[in-house]
Write an enzyme that holds these catalytic residues in place. Structure first.
Site, PDB file in Angstrom:
ATOM      1  CB  CYS A  61      -0.913   0.023   1.220  1.00  0.00           C
ATOM      2  SG  CYS A  61      -1.903  -1.452   1.479  1.00  0.00           S
ATOM      3  CG  ASP A 121      -5.074  -2.608   8.605  1.00  0.00           C
ATOM      4  OD1 ASP A 121      -4.123  -2.150   9.262  1.00  0.00           O
ATOM      5  OD2 ASP A 121      -6.195  -2.089   8.587  1.00  0.00           O
ATOM      6  CB  CYS A 126      -1.867   0.894   4.752  1.00  0.00           C
ATOM      7  SG  CYS A 126      -2.562  -0.726   5.206  1.00  0.00           S
ATOM      8  CE  LYS A 155      -7.619   0.817  10.798  1.00  0.00           C
ATOM      9  NZ  LYS A 155      -7.365  -0.199   9.749  1.00  0.00           N
ATOM     10  CB  CYS A 165      -6.541  -4.076  -0.327  1.00  0.00           C
ATOM     11  SG  CYS A 165      -5.245  -4.672   0.790  1.00  0.00           S
ATOM     12  CD  GLU A 199      -9.594  -3.996   9.600  1.00  0.00           C
ATOM     13  OE1 GLU A 199      -9.736  -2.786   9.421  1.00  0.00           O
ATOM     14  OE2 GLU A 199      -9.043  -4.749   8.772  1.00  0.00           O
ATOM     15  CB  SER A 251     -11.105  -6.463   6.607  1.00  0.00           C
ATOM     16  OG  SER A 251     -10.698  -6.124   5.306  1.00  0.00           O
TER      17      SER A 251
END
EC number: 4.2.1.9
Length: 557
Positions: free
Chosen positions: A50, A82, A123, A125, A195, A447, A473
């Protein structure tokens, strides 16, 4: 008004001779001390795909700032992957990292009297962490998304990271063999970028574009495409103009612009995490927002985009189909967007969307025509009931029925639940309860992608419900309910559920109910004893003491 009204505190006057001496050592010259100082908050990291490409974007932004007669100062922010920490103790640090990112950006910008900041993240957060800091400080700012990963390919199908999580359940249920499991692993993530489905990172970047804090079309660009570098440079130019015009985040982040963001989140089928993050962003911006506002918006906004995890397409497909501006124009034309909201460019939403078609192109089916939505109402439902008097979030895409009543299968950790799933101990009709995973109890509100993906891989996605005081997630779908509040650690009703109790999840009635008599519930509540904290030192211990309920956004200030 000068462009450097904040940084003047460290660059002007005889008493600032030592300050200027230090600045000369990092590249300032005589002609630079009257220029605005702009922070470049760079989330570059090789921890995760990411963030792998963020350095190139930061360098492009840095060069553009110099060309726009500003002085860039680059500094780093952390990230947590994550996807890599998922299903482990490490995932407890993911939501914590949102606060660390926010605090680090605020600390650097405020300590160094910067006139503006361009935050670059990838990513999950990174986005809310940056926006919380931006909203708190109210210093001119823009967000640059690192871009989405392109889909992997195997046996003629597009793959995402969720394909790999689901393959674990397929393997344990003997639907695929070890060789095919390995091939999915090898092909799921072909390069740099966040993602690829409408998971949390793409949800938040899309919402920031809708809110006006990122440039049009920037949220769905592929990380490895050249237009991403161009967009980063253009973002820097727009930010310098905003500094000169003194367009500040709280001019943009308003009640109306957050409603615009929520409308887009619903229309694209976005992540449950957006509820948690926008509650926190609104708090930082001093905007009144409650969990019930999401339910109100859900009832108005259809799901227009056929995107993974429950749909067919990924973010790069959405980009080719017209991107977020196409979705926004449809919402605007049907009275579901506030067109008068200002954006970081100084233009209003309506002005930006003026030349966008009212309906999507007919040669694609990523974005549905208005009269043929994927769902007539939004997919993120806020449920309440005796199991969640403060509320919880249900994601109701990709399921045959929005209702289930069944016996509780109770687990006090994600690991215990995952072991039961892989041992084939969960049966159709069960309602899985994963508790003591909330903001305080986990701590960190992990998650539950591993358990939900394993259930789907085993073919139980339509027949098993799952509730938790943890999170999900953005890659999760099925009959799942998260953010249950109050959480188990503080004595919420979820702590009182026993194995075999009847539980009802009813998304249509917005109900989450433990079906036992009131006197029995009262007896259990009187007997309940609070558990000892899992951590007494370090960042998780500090976080557990500070963090609020999920119903308020799991905020720490």
């Amino acid at each position: 008004m000068s462009d450097n009204q904040r940084s003047r505190a460290i660059t002007q006057g005889a008493e600032r001779t030592p300050n200027r001496a230090m600045l000369r050592a990092v590249g300032f010259s005589d002609n630079d001390f009257d220029k605005p100082i702009v922070g470049v908050a760079n989330g570059f990291s090789t921890i995760t795909p990411c963030n792998k490409g963020l350095n190139e974007l930061a360098l492009a932004a840095e060069q553009a700032l110099k060309q726009a007669a500003a002085m860039p100062q680059m500094f780093g922010t952390i990230t947590v992957s994550d996807g890599i920490s998922m299903g482990t103790e490490g995932m407890k640090y993911s939501l914590v990292s949102r606060e660390v990112i926010a605090d680090s950006i605020e600390t650097a910008v405020q300590a160094e009297s910067m006139d503006g900041v361009i935050a670059i993240g990838g990513c999950d957060k990174n986005m809310p962490g940056a926006m919380i800091a931006i909203a708190r400080m109210n210093v001119p700012a823009i967000f640059v998304y690192g871009g989405t990963i392109k889909p992997g390919h195997y046996k003629g199908k597009d793959l995402t990271i969720v394909s790999a999580f689901e393959a674990v359940g397929q393997y344990t249920s003997h639907k695929i063999d070890a060789k095919e499991l390995l091939e999915v692993e090898r092909h799921a993530c072909p390069g740099a970028g966040s993602c690829g489905g409408m998971f949390t990172a793409n949800t938040m970047s899309s919402a920031f574009e809708a809110m006006g804090m990122s440039l049009p079309y920037s949220s769905t660009m592929a990380a490895e495409d050249g237009e991403k570098l161009t967009s980063a440079a253009r973002s820097a130019e727009v930010l310098v103009d905003a500094i000169r015009k003194q367009i500040r985040p709280r001019d943009i982040i308003t009640r109306k612009s957050i409603e615009n963001a929520i409308a887009v989140i619903m229309a694209v089928g976005g992540s449950t995490n957006a509820v948690l993050h926008f509650l926190a962003i609104a708090h930082a911006a001093e905007v009144t927002l409650t969990i019930d506002d999401f339910e109100r918006m859900r009832g108005k906004v259809p799901v227009l985009c056929d995107l993974k995890p429950s749909g067919r397409y990924v973010a790069t497909d959405l980009h080719k189909a017209g991107g977020i501006p196409q979705v926004m124009k449809m919402l605007l034309d049907h009275g579901l967007l506030h067109g008068d909201c200002i954006t970081i460019s100084g233009q209003t939403i309506a002005e930006i969307l003026k030349d966008v078609p009212s309906e999507p192109r007919e040669d694609q089916d990523v974005i549905r025509q208005w009269d043929n939505p994927l769902y007539v109402q939004g997919h993120l439902a806020i449920l309440k009931g005796n199991l969640a008097p403060e509320g919880c979030v249900a994601k109701i895409t990709g399921v045959k029925s929005p209702k289930i009543t069944g016996p509780a299968r109770v687990f006090d950790s994600e690991e215990a639940c995952m072991a039961a799933i892989l041992a084939r101990e969960i049966q159709p009709g069960d309602v899985v309860v994963i508790r003591y995973e909330g903001p305080k109890g986990g701590p960190g509100m992990r998650e539950m992608l591993s358990p939900t993906s394993a259930l789907i891989g085993e073919g139980l996605g339509d027949s098993v419900g799952l509730i938790t005081d943890g999170r999900f997630s953005g890659g999760t779908y099925g009959m799942v309910v998260g953010h249950v509040a109050p959480e188990a650690f503080v004595g919420g009703t979820i702590a009182l559920v026993r194995e075999g109790d009847s539980i009802t999840i009813d998304a249509e009635q917005r109900l989450l109910q433990l079906n036992i008599p009131g006197d029995e519930l009262a007896r259990r509540r009187a007997e309940w004893q609070p558990p000892h904290p899992r951590y007494t030192r370090g960042v998780l211990a500090k976080y557990s003491k500070l963090v609020s309920s999920a119903s308020r956004g799991a905020i720490t200030d």
